[in-house]
Motif scaffolding. Structure first.
Motif, PDB file in Angstrom:
ATOM      1  N   PRO A  37       1.061  -1.258  -0.267  1.00  0.00           N
ATOM      2  CA  PRO A  37       0.270   0.139  -0.132  1.00  0.00           C
ATOM      3  C   PRO A  37       0.478   1.544   0.116  1.00  0.00           C
ATOM      4  CG  PRO A  37      -0.402  -1.041   2.413  1.00  0.00           C
ATOM      5  CD  PRO A  37       0.590  -1.810   1.633  1.00  0.00           C
ATOM      6  N   ASN A  38       2.304   1.115   0.891  1.00  0.00           N
ATOM      7  CA  ASN A  38       2.942   2.153   0.750  1.00  0.00           C
ATOM      8  C   ASN A  38       4.199   2.598  -0.569  1.00  0.00           C
ATOM      9  OD1 ASN A  38       1.820   3.759   2.308  1.00  0.00           O
ATOM     10  ND2 ASN A  38       2.867   1.908   4.355  1.00  0.00           N
ATOM     11  N   LEU A  39       3.671   1.293  -1.462  1.00  0.00           N
ATOM     12  CA  LEU A  39       5.085   1.343  -2.492  1.00  0.00           C
ATOM     13  C   LEU A  39       5.109   3.245  -3.173  1.00  0.00           C
ATOM     14  CD1 LEU A  39       7.485  -0.527  -4.015  1.00  0.00           C
ATOM     15  CD2 LEU A  39       5.323  -0.981  -5.330  1.00  0.00           C
ATOM     16  N   ARG A  40       5.913   3.842  -3.355  1.00  0.00           N
ATOM     17  CA  ARG A  40       5.655   4.655  -4.457  1.00  0.00           C
ATOM     18  C   ARG A  40       7.182   4.947  -5.561  1.00  0.00           C
ATOM     19  NH1 ARG A  40       1.889   4.784  -3.244  1.00  0.00           N
ATOM     20  NH2 ARG A  40       1.000   5.382  -1.329  1.00  0.00           N
ATOM     21  N   ARG A  41       7.885   4.306  -5.726  1.00  0.00           N
ATOM     22  CA  ARG A  41       9.359   3.880  -6.306  1.00  0.00           C
ATOM     23  C   ARG A  41       9.455   2.544  -6.411  1.00  0.00           C
ATOM     24  NH1 ARG A  41      11.809   7.468  -8.664  1.00  0.00           N
ATOM     25  NH2 ARG A  41      11.791   8.626  -7.185  1.00  0.00           N
ATOM     26  N   ILE A  42       9.339   2.115  -7.981  1.00  0.00           N
ATOM     27  CA  ILE A  42      10.298   0.986  -7.981  1.00  0.00           C
ATOM     28  C   ILE A  42      11.107   1.469  -8.971  1.00  0.00           C
ATOM     29  CG2 ILE A  42      10.131  -0.984  -9.631  1.00  0.00           C
ATOM     30  CD1 ILE A  42       6.678  -0.985  -9.592  1.00  0.00           C
ATOM     31  N   SER A  43      12.681   1.339  -8.776  1.00  0.00           N
ATOM     32  CA  SER A  43      13.856   1.598  -9.733  1.00  0.00           C
ATOM     33  C   SER A  43      14.424   0.454 -10.564  1.00  0.00           C
ATOM     34  CB  SER A  43      14.806   1.925  -8.471  1.00  0.00           C
ATOM     35  OG  SER A  43      14.262   3.048  -8.052  1.00  0.00           O
ATOM     36  N   GLY A  44      14.735   0.457 -11.716  1.00  0.00           N
ATOM     37  CA  GLY A  44      14.717  -0.508 -12.640  1.00  0.00           C
ATOM     38  C   GLY A  44      13.903  -0.843 -13.161  1.00  0.00           C
ATOM     39  N   ALA A  45      12.788  -0.761 -13.527  1.00  0.00           N
ATOM     40  CA  ALA A  45      11.399  -0.948 -13.809  1.00  0.00           C
ATOM     41  C   ALA A  45      11.434  -1.494 -15.462  1.00  0.00           C
ATOM     42  CB  ALA A  45       9.912  -0.748 -13.537  1.00  0.00           C
ATOM     43  N   ARG A  46      12.749   0.072 -15.878  1.00  0.00           N
ATOM     44  CA  ARG A  46      12.099  -0.081 -16.953  1.00  0.00           C
ATOM     45  C   ARG A  46      13.290  -0.890 -18.074  1.00  0.00           C
ATOM     46  NH1 ARG A  46      11.712   6.381 -17.748  1.00  0.00           N
ATOM     47  NH2 ARG A  46       8.700   6.048 -17.096  1.00  0.00           N
ATOM     48  N   ASP A  47      14.131  -0.855 -17.192  1.00  0.00           N
ATOM     49  CA  ASP A  47      15.874  -1.678 -17.937  1.00  0.00           C
ATOM     50  C   ASP A  47      15.968  -3.506 -17.685  1.00  0.00           C
ATOM     51  OD1 ASP A  47      16.933   0.474 -18.934  1.00  0.00           O
ATOM     52  OD2 ASP A  47      17.899   1.087 -16.331  1.00  0.00           O
ATOM     53  N   CYS A  48      14.634  -3.731 -16.534  1.00  0.00           N
ATOM     54  CA  CYS A  48      15.585  -5.291 -16.797  1.00  0.00           C
ATOM     55  C   CYS A  48      13.564  -5.358 -15.271  1.00  0.00           C
ATOM     56  CB  CYS A  48      16.285  -5.706 -16.003  1.00  0.00           C
ATOM     57  SG  CYS A  48      16.824  -5.666 -14.782  1.00  0.00           S
ATOM     58  N   GLY A  49      13.459  -6.830 -15.572  1.00  0.00           N
ATOM     59  CA  GLY A  49      13.139  -7.779 -14.300  1.00  0.00           C
ATOM     60  C   GLY A  49      11.148  -7.325 -15.393  1.00  0.00           C
ATOM     61  N   LEU A  50      10.679  -7.269 -15.551  1.00  0.00           N
ATOM     62  CA  LEU A  50       9.492  -7.182 -16.621  1.00  0.00           C
ATOM     63  C   LEU A  50       8.570  -6.788 -17.529  1.00  0.00           C
ATOM     64  CD1 LEU A  50       8.274  -2.857 -15.467  1.00  0.00           C
ATOM     65  CD2 LEU A  50       7.656  -5.766 -13.779  1.00  0.00           C
ATOM     66  N   GLY A  51       8.882  -9.059 -17.486  1.00  0.00           N
ATOM     67  CA  GLY A  51       8.698  -9.711 -18.705  1.00  0.00           C
ATOM     68  C   GLY A  51       6.873  -9.709 -19.598  1.00  0.00           C
ATOM     69  N   ILE A  52       6.203  -8.678 -18.409  1.00  0.00           N
ATOM     70  CA  ILE A  52       5.328  -7.537 -18.877  1.00  0.00           C
ATOM     71  C   ILE A  52       5.371  -6.703 -19.720  1.00  0.00           C
ATOM     72  CG2 ILE A  52       3.417  -9.392 -17.126  1.00  0.00           C
ATOM     73  CD1 ILE A  52       3.440  -6.501 -15.347  1.00  0.00           C
ATOM     74  N   PRO A  53       4.622  -6.194 -20.621  1.00  0.00           N
ATOM     75  CA  PRO A  53       4.409  -4.789 -21.021  1.00  0.00           C
ATOM     76  C   PRO A  53       4.892  -4.323 -20.158  1.00  0.00           C
ATOM     77  CG  PRO A  53       2.973  -6.359 -22.036  1.00  0.00           C
ATOM     78  CD  PRO A  53       3.387  -7.170 -20.644  1.00  0.00           C
ATOM     79  N   PHE A  54       4.879  -2.915 -19.481  1.00  0.00           N
ATOM     80  CA  PHE A  54       5.334  -2.187 -18.724  1.00  0.00           C
ATOM     81  C   PHE A  54       4.482  -1.290 -19.038  1.00  0.00           C
ATOM     82  CE2 PHE A  54       7.439   1.786 -16.790  1.00  0.00           C
ATOM     83  CZ  PHE A  54       7.594   1.265 -15.820  1.00  0.00           C
ATOM     84  N   LYS A  55       3.274  -1.413 -17.493  1.00  0.00           N
ATOM     85  CA  LYS A  55       2.184  -0.743 -17.881  1.00  0.00           C
ATOM     86  C   LYS A  55       2.716   0.706 -16.721  1.00  0.00           C
ATOM     87  CE  LYS A  55      -0.052  -3.463 -19.780  1.00  0.00           C
ATOM     88  NZ  LYS A  55      -0.926  -3.160 -21.250  1.00  0.00           N
ATOM     89  N   GLU A  56       3.148   1.925 -17.230  1.00  0.00           N
ATOM     90  CA  GLU A  56       2.777   3.037 -16.540  1.00  0.00           C
ATOM     91  C   GLU A  56       2.214   3.310 -16.120  1.00  0.00           C
ATOM     92  OE1 GLU A  56       5.740   6.687 -17.046  1.00  0.00           O
ATOM     93  OE2 GLU A  56       6.692   4.786 -18.111  1.00  0.00           O
ATOM     94  N   GLU A  57       0.929   3.098 -16.899  1.00  0.00           N
ATOM     95  CA  GLU A  57       0.028   3.984 -16.631  1.00  0.00           C
ATOM     96  C   GLU A  57      -1.051   3.121 -15.083  1.00  0.00           C
ATOM     97  OE1 GLU A  57      -1.278   0.932 -19.786  1.00  0.00           O
ATOM     98  OE2 GLU A  57       0.214   2.365 -19.314  1.00  0.00           O
ATOM     99  N   ILE A  58      -0.467   2.495 -15.078  1.00  0.00           N
ATOM    100  CA  ILE A  58      -0.856   0.885 -13.586  1.00  0.00           C
ATOM    101  C   ILE A  58      -0.123   1.591 -12.536  1.00  0.00           C
ATOM    102  CG2 ILE A  58      -0.573  -1.145 -12.396  1.00  0.00           C
ATOM    103  CD1 ILE A  58      -1.384  -2.518 -15.264  1.00  0.00           C
ATOM    104  N   LEU A  59       0.966   1.509 -12.697  1.00  0.00           N
ATOM    105  CA  LEU A  59       1.941   2.798 -11.059  1.00  0.00           C
ATOM    106  C   LEU A  59       1.419   3.772 -11.205  1.00  0.00           C
ATOM    107  CD1 LEU A  59       5.555   0.975 -12.434  1.00  0.00           C
ATOM    108  CD2 LEU A  59       3.417   0.761 -11.438  1.00  0.00           C
ATOM    109  N   ALA A  60       0.989   5.081 -12.368  1.00  0.00           N
ATOM    110  CA  ALA A  60       0.515   6.194 -11.628  1.00  0.00           C
ATOM    111  C   ALA A  60      -0.626   6.345 -11.532  1.00  0.00           C
ATOM    112  CB  ALA A  60       0.702   6.752 -13.298  1.00  0.00           C
ATOM    113  N   ALA A  61      -1.770   4.973 -11.712  1.00  0.00           N
ATOM    114  CA  ALA A  61      -2.724   5.139 -11.061  1.00  0.00           C
ATOM    115  C   ALA A  61      -2.510   4.835  -9.854  1.00  0.00           C
ATOM    116  CB  ALA A  61      -3.992   4.519 -11.848  1.00  0.00           C
ATOM    117  N   ARG A  62      -1.339   4.353  -9.186  1.00  0.00           N
ATOM    118  CA  ARG A  62      -0.962   4.151  -8.255  1.00  0.00           C
ATOM    119  C   ARG A  62       0.024   5.435  -7.381  1.00  0.00           C
ATOM    120  NH1 ARG A  62      -2.536  -1.670  -6.029  1.00  0.00           N
ATOM    121  NH2 ARG A  62      -3.656  -2.844  -8.168  1.00  0.00           N
ATOM    122  N   ASP A  63       0.601   6.474  -8.051  1.00  0.00           N
ATOM    123  CA  ASP A  63       0.788   7.360  -7.768  1.00  0.00           C
ATOM    124  C   ASP A  63       3.008   6.729  -7.403  1.00  0.00           C
ATOM    125  OD1 ASP A  63      -0.458   9.366  -7.922  1.00  0.00           O
ATOM    126  OD2 ASP A  63      -1.425   8.801  -5.652  1.00  0.00           O
TER     127      ASP A  63
END
Length: 144
Positions: A114-140
């Motif tokens: 519930p308090n996650l505010r940053r994911i570092s490195g997600a654009r460079d590696c580690g996400l096998g799913i299409p990177f969904k910036e809108e999902i993260l943005a909706a959660r701040d």
């Protein structure tokens, strides 16, 4: 205790709490686990048994069964996605980072943080799913 749906999403959470913050104890060590079974060298064991690109059963069982309280999960405000995480070594001692072994397949487990505010490195590696910036943005949640 909350249940994670994506094992690979759970691993960076474990990294932060167990090996970073040291609030999730005791820390798991594949070296100690295998030595207790009479296997002195985890890397040699992985190579000799064609396990270089897999999660060792001992680590998978431990981390899959590991319960993390809602209180600890609420302390997480940042996750790091990086091929050099300690938890990845504990899972696969000779993993070279050149495949998708630890790619996250789902962002459904964001609900557990519930308090996650940053994911570092997600654009460079580690996400096998299409990177969904809108999902993260909706959660701040900011990603970099």
């Amino acid at each position: 205790m909350p249940d994670f749906r994506d094992f690979n999403f759970k691993l960076p959470v474990i990294e932060k709490l167990m090996y970073g913050d040291r609030t999730l104890t005791p820390a798991f060590s594949i070296d100690e686990c295998l030595r207790a079974k009479g296997i002195p060298d985890p890397q040699l064991y992985a190579f000799d048994n064609d396990l270089a690109h897999t999660v060792l059963d001992e680590a998978h069982a431990h981390f899959e069964a590991l319960e993390i309280s809602e209180e600890l999960l609420a302390t997480l405000d940042t996750l790091v996605i990086d091929g050099g995480l300690q938890v990845y070594y504990e899972c696969s001692p000779v993993w070279d980072g050149e495949d998708d072994l630890f790619d996250v397949g789902s962002l459904d487990d964001l609900d557990l943080l519930p308090n996650l505010r940053r994911i570092s490195g997600a654009r460079d590696c580690g996400l096998g799913i299409p990177f969904k910036e809108e999902i993260l943005a909706a959660r701040d949640i900011v990603s970099d």
